[in-house]
Write a protein that holds these residues in place. Structure first.
Motif, PDB file in Angstrom:
ATOM      1  N   ASP A  40       0.875  -1.162   0.000  1.00 43.25           N
ATOM      2  CA  ASP A  40       0.000   0.000   0.000  1.00 43.25           C
ATOM      3  C   ASP A  40       0.911   1.210   0.000  1.00 43.25           C
ATOM      4  N   SER A  41       0.349   2.375  -0.240  1.00 39.29           N
ATOM      5  CA  SER A  41       1.206   3.545  -0.116  1.00 39.29           C
ATOM      6  C   SER A  41       1.477   3.741   1.377  1.00 39.29           C
ATOM      7  N   TYR A  42       2.648   4.281   1.683  1.00 35.64           N
ATOM      8  CA  TYR A  42       3.027   4.480   3.075  1.00 35.64           C
ATOM      9  C   TYR A  42       2.016   5.368   3.783  1.00 35.64           C
ATOM     10  N   ALA A  43       1.459   6.323   3.046  1.00 38.80           N
ATOM     11  CA  ALA A  43       0.469   7.216   3.637  1.00 38.80           C
ATOM     12  C   ALA A  43      -0.752   6.422   4.101  1.00 38.80           C
ATOM     13  N   ASP A  44      -1.047   5.338   3.424  1.00 43.75           N
ATOM     14  CA  ASP A  44      -2.207   4.527   3.803  1.00 43.75           C
ATOM     15  C   ASP A  44      -1.879   3.499   4.877  1.00 43.75           C
ATOM     16  N   ASN A  45      -0.675   2.982   4.866  1.00 40.25           N
ATOM     17  CA  ASN A  45      -0.356   1.896   5.780  1.00 40.25           C
ATOM     18  C   ASN A  45       1.157   1.854   6.018  1.00 40.25           C
ATOM     19  N   ARG A  46       1.552   2.178   7.253  1.00 40.48           N
ATOM     20  CA  ARG A  46       2.980   2.258   7.541  1.00 40.48           C
ATOM     21  C   ARG A  46       3.648   0.888   7.488  1.00 40.48           C
ATOM     22  N   GLN A  47       2.887  -0.170   7.728  1.00 37.19           N
ATOM     23  CA  GLN A  47       3.510  -1.503   7.718  1.00 37.19           C
ATOM     24  C   GLN A  47       3.638  -2.079   6.313  1.00 37.19           C
TER      25      GLN A  47
END
Ligand SMILES: Nc1nc2c(ncn2[C@@H]2O[C@H](COP(=O)(O)OP(=O)(O)O)[C@@H](O)[C@H]2O)c(=O)[nH]1
Lengths: 639, 308
Positions: free
Chosen positions: A403-410
């Motif tokens: 996912d994009s980092y903005a959406d999901n840090r993991q």
């Protein structure tokens, strides 16, 4: 007051029940040398009684040999753990500190403020939910402040406390505080941070640290501790998009087969439909198994073992996701990269890429720009050195699920590992799928070579191949000029191909809209066709708005500077509006067409075009002659 | 997508978060390494570690052996507890003793705590790790224990000679643990890095994890040496001139070799009482360990040499 001594002494069971209910806040402290960061942490620990007496005793010893505050115990010293660093008197790594109050447990990632320690701050920030940024009230907002705020925002920390420290040195001045807040608010506009919490403080004297300051009655907000205890830690918790990277398969016997992992986002219940990726095979959740019994529901952060109703093949690195909402998948991604080692990043060198999605080989195919963390300006960079931050395209030899980092840090983060030393050399935060310009072709492909040479072609055609890009606003006259130029070249016996934006969008770009990305992709396709044509000796004439300078530069790079001719059709916008045969400007004015260059989006004027033509003052013939002159001068019209 | 009021069944207390983090780390190790092992000191942190390992791989068994370095000077109750635990949990307990040290008669009375610890603990541990060919070893160290540990990684890199180099540690980002090692190198893994002493005690209490009875106060034969209370655990104890064992109600905050472990006077016979004493106490946990007195920063030097 914070450590509840009475309750401990009188009713330990009540105290334990209270402690059990606490939640957790991971925070990051950042400040430049001497801003008072260590003092602040020392005070937080001390005032919550987590520095024990014998630790203090050994500190008192340390202070007398090397401390900076005479006589008194220097609260800053316990922060500098390792001996070598203690001797240098600076902190050069991330130190983790722990304290708790009646409401919460806190983990502080303490990182130094020096520019060269970007790496450490990024490391500390990676798991933090909140950042405390210290500003010295005397100095106000400094380049470091900017740097710290940028890194906090880059790493996805939305909660920021701006602690204006040493208020005692500016006579507790409300004016000074307001001034610094205004300065900060001004520069931080471009950063993706929630409204910061501004706080005037004296870490040394304890004002507004644990207790509210009596020296600053003008400040109506709460002290730092109260803010930390009450700030919403669930902000940004994604309960919608279920993701669980599978860490391992648990298979104690023939009857049980479970997939163990930590849920990164979303909520899972038995009976839910899930899909395993990359296979794409779907199934239904049978049980959510834990040592403490099966669960009816499990949310973000929980480590579980999931069993499915169907026998499907799943292994480590696979992702279990909600059937209805899947992550992105691509070989090539655009990511912000933080370089963490002395050895330079070299494009095209192979690294290991480790993410929630497992491990594989990857290389950096393009460094788009480096961000100067002091000015936040973007600048070109041929390579990256320690502490550099850059937007890069990373190309993996297997398909990535993310996912994009903005959406999901993991699921949006990764690290790069050196294949020889095994060192972790970079941290990456994925922006999204790489644009077509940066994608690497499938490695199994080989270029098929023609039996006809370039000189055979130029002798036959009486020309050298080139690409003429006509760029300008809608209705500037690009298509008209392209058609006339084609006629003239044809009449002279030349061989050319005309690539008109309008025609292209009816065919090979039929799937594209008009966002900046889609316009970019449209020009890429046209450029690739032009390049194929040029490769076979043919002159290409491309007529497109091509509003973005960066994208035009990429077209130029793709085709090759030596055979790229840029013509800026610079007709005044008023004239374009009058012409406008399809009524597009009016539609754009009404808002019916969003992102229309010249109206609701910028057209970036070329500054180094080979030729600038204003069709409102020149006839079509004059324009064609001018273009022909450029082509002739650059030697394209001779065999 | 953000919710101000998180449903109670989705809320994770700090202990549940710490537990989940430890489980995640343990699973990573098992997935990434070929020959992991869990170091087991028989202390309360080891008990927590073992409990977490049961949770991480449930309903499967703990998929690695447990290793205890026996200096031959542990409290008798520790050894009993160790053997009972291994039998009850069905884990594979491997015990290693530095037999060279035993042959040379190395003991904590004659050789000083520094030499003794080096030979019977540090060297013994290295021998066992090398012999077992382990590429990852779990330990129960916490960052809040001691100054030099505040910067310790969860995955702590050791070279082929088991040495720890503070300058050569890998940055640790998110929950992405880099476990790549070359042959002979290894990683020490600390799943409960982020736990405090209070967290450990509270967790033991909540989960009813068995611990060695020595943690609870009981009348025990002790001698008092310059304020350090040492228990007379067996006949090998060396009395100093005129010393007589006296029976006092004591308990231990940390457990190790009995001649080197300081007891505290206490009447705490339940976990809440122990926690109560701990919280009201003003002396930090490691004080009970005699080795730490040598010099400021000594733990760090021991770590460089390969001690935990
Ligand atoms: N709907 C819409 N159509 C656009 C937009 N920009 C360009 N077009 C259309 O895209 C095609 C290509 O136009 P363009 O490249 O501007 O060439 P020109 O006709 O020479 O000015 C034409 O059909 C335009 O009408 C836009 O922002 N929105």
């Amino acid at each position: 007051m914070t450590h509840r001594s009475e309750l401990i002494a009188t009713d330990i069971d009540a105290y334990l029940a209270e402690h059990e209910r606490k939640d957790l806040l991971r925070l990051l402290t950042c400040g430049s040398v001497d801003d008072g960061k260590s003092t602040l942490i020392g005070r937080l620990l001390h005032d919550s009684k987590m520095i024990y007496e014998d630790t203090l005793a050994s500190l008192a010893e340390d202070s007398s040999t090397q401390g900076t505050t005479d006589g008194e115990v220097d609260l800053a010293l316990p922060m500098d753990g390792l001996k070598a660093e203690r001797e240098q008197g600076i902190t050069i790594d991330v130190a983790y500190r722990y304290f708790s109050t009646a409401k919460r447990k806190f983990i502080i990632a303490d990182t130094p403020g020096h520019e060269q320690y970007t790496r450490n701050m990024v490391t500390g920030a990676s798991l933090s939910q909140l950042a405390v940024i210290l500003i010295d009230a005397r100095h106000g907002v400094l380049p470091q402040t900017r740097r710290h705020s940028y890194i906090a925002s880059l790493l996805g920390i939305r909660n920021v406390v701006v602690a204006v420290n040493k208020m005692d040195l500016v006579d507790w001045s409300a004016d000074r505080f307001e001034q610094i807040c205004a300065e900060y608010a001004d520069f931080s506009k471009g950063l993706d941070l929630l409204d910061p919490y501004f706080l005037p403080m004296s870490a040394l004297l304890g004002d507004n640290v644990v207790d509210k300051s009596t020296n600053m009655p003008w400040f109506s907000g709460s002290a730092l501790m109260e803010h930390l205890e009450t700030v919403d830690v669930d902000t940004g918790l994604d309960l919608d998009r279920f993701r669980m990277p599978v860490q391992m398969v648990v298979r104690p016997d023939r009857d049980f087969r479970g997939f163990a992992g930590t849920i990164t986002s979303g909520v899972l219940r038995p009976g839910d439909r899930v899909v395993s990726l990359p296979s794409g095979v779907g199934s239904t959740v049978d049980r959510i198994v834990t040592f403490d019994g099966d669960r009816d529901v499990a949310g973000p952060g929980r480590a579980v073992t999931v069993t499915l109703t169907d026998e499907i093949d799943i292994s480590r690195g696979d992702l279990l996701v909600a059937e209805a909402d899947r992550p992105l998948r691509a070989h090539d991604v655009d990511a912000m990269l933080v370089w963490m080692t002395d050895e330079e990043l070299l494009p095209r060198r192979q690294y290991l890429m480790q993410s929630a999605n497992g491990i594989g080989n990857a290389e950096i195919t393009t460094i788009h720009h480096r961000v100067d963390i002091n000015t936040l300006l973007e600048e070109p960079a041929p390579a990256l050195g320690l502490n550099d931050i850059a937007l890069c395209t990373v190309s993996s030899d297997r398909e990535l699920l993310f996912d994009s980092y903005a959406d999901n840090r993991q699921t949006g983060s990764f690290i790069l590992i050196d294949r020889l030393s095994n060192a972790t050399v970079a941290a990456g935060m994925i922006r999204g799928t790489a644009s077509g310009w940066d994608r690497t072709p499938e490695r199994r492909l080989t270029r098929q070579v023609s039996g006809i040479t370039a000189s055979e072609r130029s002798i036959r055609f009486g020309q050298q191949p080139c690409t003429v890009l006509l760029t300008g606003l809608t209705a500037a006259g690009k298509s008209t000029l392209a058609t006339a130029l084609e006629r003239e070249l044809f009449d002279r016996g030349k061989v050319c191909i005309r690539l008109d934006g309008e025609n292209v969008r009816m065919g090979i770009s039929r799937d594209l809209g008009f966002s900046a990305q889609e316009r970019s992709e449209n020009l890429r396709r046209v450029s690739e066709v032009a390049r194929l044509a040029n490769g076979q000796g043919i002159i290409a004439i491309a007529a497109l708005v091509a509003p973005n300078a960066d994208v035009r530069r990429r077209a130029k790079d793709l085709i090759g500077e030596h055979r790229f001719v840029e013509i800026f059709v610079d007709t005044p916008i008023e004239v374009c509006r009058q012409r406008d045969p399809e009524g597009l400007y009016e539609a754009a004015d009404r808002g019916d067409i969003p992102m229309f260059p010249g109206v609701s989006a910028t057209y970036q004027r070329p500054t180094d075009a080979d030729l600038r033509l204003d069709t409102s003052v020149k006839t079509v013939d004059e324009c064609v002659s001018a273009v022909l002159k450029v082509l002739g001068d650059r030697g394209f019209l001779r065999g | 997508m953000a919710t101000a009021t998180l449903a109670p069944e989705l809320r994770l207390t700090h202990l549940k978060q710490l537990e989940a983090e430890a489980i995640h780390i343990m699973r990573e190790v098992v997935a990434q390494f070929e020959r992991p092992v869990m170091l087991y000191s028989i202390g309360k942190d080891s008990s927590v570690l073992l409990h977490l390992a049961r949770k991480a791989f449930h309903p499967g068994r703990i998929p690695f052996p447990i290793l205890h370095i026996d200096t031959t000077w542990k409290f008798r109750e520790m050894i009993e507890f160790r053997d009972r635990t291994a039998a009850e949990l069905g884990v594979e307990m491997r015990v290693h003793t530095n037999l060279d040290g035993v042959a040379e008669g190395i003991n904590p009375f004659d050789h000083g705590s520094k030499n003794y610890t080096d030979i019977m603990k540090t060297q013994a541990l290295k021998q066992a790790l090398t012999a077992g060919g382990y590429d990852a070893a779990f330990g129960g160290a916490r960052r809040d224990e001691e100054k030099s540990r505040a910067k310790e990684r969860v995955f702590s890199f050791r070279d082929a000679r088991h040495r720890w180099d503070p300058k050569n540690q890998r940055p640790e980002l998110w929950t992405l643990y880099n476990g790549r090692v070359n042959k002979g190198e290894s990683i020490r893994v600390f799943p409960i890095s982020n736990w405090t002493e209070l967290d450990v005690w509270q967790y033991i209490h909540l989960e009813a994890i068995p611990i060695v009875p020595l943690y609870y106060a009981a009348p025990r034969p002790v001698v008092d040496r310059d304020g350090v209370i040492i228990m007379v655990d067996d006949a090998r104890f060396r009395f100093q001139d005129g010393e007589q064992p006296v029976t006092r109600s004591v308990r231990f905050r940390t457990l190790g070799c009995y001649p080197l472990s300081g007891a505290v006077e206490s009447t705490a016979t339940t976990l809440p009482e122990i926690i109560q004493e701990m919280l009201l106490a003003t002396r930090s946990e490691r004080e009970g360990r005699v080795i730490d007195y040598d010099q400021s920063g000594s733990m760090e030097e021991k770590k460089r040499e390969g001690y935990f």
